[in-house]
Design an enzyme around this catalytic site. Sequence first.
Site, PDB file in Angstrom:
ATOM      1  N   TRP A  31      44.325  33.515  40.151  1.00 35.72           N
ATOM      2  CA  TRP A  31      43.118  35.343  39.650  1.00 35.72           C
ATOM      3  C   TRP A  31      43.682  35.940  41.379  1.00 35.72           C
ATOM      4  O   TRP A  31      44.118  36.417  41.531  1.00 35.72           O
ATOM      5  CB  TRP A  31      42.107  34.195  41.083  1.00 35.72           C
ATOM      6  N   VAL A 108      45.290  37.070  46.480  1.00 36.40           N
ATOM      7  CA  VAL A 108      44.616  38.254  47.227  1.00 36.40           C
ATOM      8  C   VAL A 108      42.679  37.882  46.663  1.00 36.40           C
ATOM      9  O   VAL A 108      42.457  36.767  45.973  1.00 36.40           O
ATOM     10  CB  VAL A 108      44.794  39.103  46.095  1.00 36.40           C
ATOM     11  N   HIS A 116      30.818  34.851  50.301  1.00 36.66           N
ATOM     12  CA  HIS A 116      32.268  33.933  49.591  1.00 36.66           C
ATOM     13  C   HIS A 116      33.373  34.240  50.048  1.00 36.66           C
ATOM     14  O   HIS A 116      34.425  33.622  50.611  1.00 36.66           O
ATOM     15  CB  HIS A 116      31.712  33.926  48.219  1.00 36.66           C
TER      16      HIS A 116
END
Length: 353
Positions: A31, A108, A116
Site C-alpha cells: 500500500w 506509510v 480508519h
Amino acid sequence: MGGDDFHKGVKEPSTRLDGSGLRILIVHTRWNSEIVDPLVEGSIAALVNYGVKRENIVVRDVPGAFELPSAAHRLIRQSQQQQSQNLLLGSPQVTQILPFDAAICVGVLIKGSTMHFEYIADATTNGIMRVGLDTGIPVVFGVLTCLTEEQAMQRAGIGKGDDKGHNHGTDWGSAAVEMALLNAGDSVEPVRKREMTPIILRKIEQRAWGPGQLRVAIVHTVENWDIVERLVNELRYELKNKHFVNVFNIKLTQSESIHEIPQYIARLHSRYQIIYAVGVEFKTSPLYEPRLVDLLTRRLGALGGELKLPLPVFDCILVRDSQEQLEQQMQDGCFAKSWARRGIDAFTMLGPR
C-alpha cells in the site's frame, strides 16, 4: 539552531558500527508503494553502508500496515526455530539460514476523512512494539503516519520541487544495525562475528570475567510452569541465600519449550559464568518424544565445548512419569540445592579467568 544548520534525521553514533555479521529482515507494505519503495531502498542502502551483506538482508512484503506485525513475528520466529532445530539435532548440513538480528517494518499511513487512520496507526504501532518484546530482537518502527501525501513524500526523500526532503529509511537502517549490536553484546562495538561450523552458532567475543559478582543465567521453559516456576525460585533462593550470589546478577530467560533452550543459551553464553537449563517433561504428555529428549540431553552436554564456555551447561531437565511422581521427589528443594552446589563448586575449582 538555524534552519540551514539543522540536521534532519538521526545523529551518527559515536562508535563505528560493524554490521558484517548481522542478518536483517525488512517487511514492507505494498500500500502506497510509490512512497514505501524509496524508504525500503534507503533502509537497504544504510544497512549495506554499515557492512551488512546484501545476501543477509531479507525483504518481504505484505498488503498493508495492519499486516506488518503478524508477518514480522512469523518470519522472526521461523528463523529462530530453524536455528533451534540446528542446535538440537546437530545437523552436519551447513545452512545459510540464520536467525534475524533485527527487523524493520516499513509502511506509510496517510490520514483520510474517517477514523480508519487512527485505528490502524494505533494497532500497528502497538503490534510492532509487541513483536520486539515477544521475540527478543529489535524491531524498528518504520511506518510514516502523515496528514498529507506531500508530508509522506518529503519523509521518503521524493518531495516535489527543489526540496526533496529526507529519506527516513536511512535512519531506520542505521538504527537496526545499532540496536542489533546492542542486543547481541550490551555494546555497539562490533563484537559479533559469524562462523559457519557444522552447527550454526552465534559467536560472541569472549570477554574476561574480571573481579566482581558471579553472573548466573537460568534458561527455563514455560511448559509445566507450575512446577518449573517452583524449581526456578528454589534455585534462585539457593544461589542468593546459600551461596551469596547477587540476585541482580541472576538472569532469568524463558523458552517456549525445552527444545528451544540451546538457542537461548547460544545468545547468552558470553555474559555468564554459570548457565542452568531448567525444564520438566512428563512421559504421559502426548507431546513427549523420547528421541528428542535424548537429543536435547546430548546437545546440552556438547554445547559447553562448542561455545567454548569455561564450564559445561548444567542440564537440569527433569523427565518423570507423572507430575505426582515429581512432586513427591521435590521435597525440601532437593533439586535446587544439588544444582546450585554443582555450579558453585565447579566455578570455585576453575576460578575466575
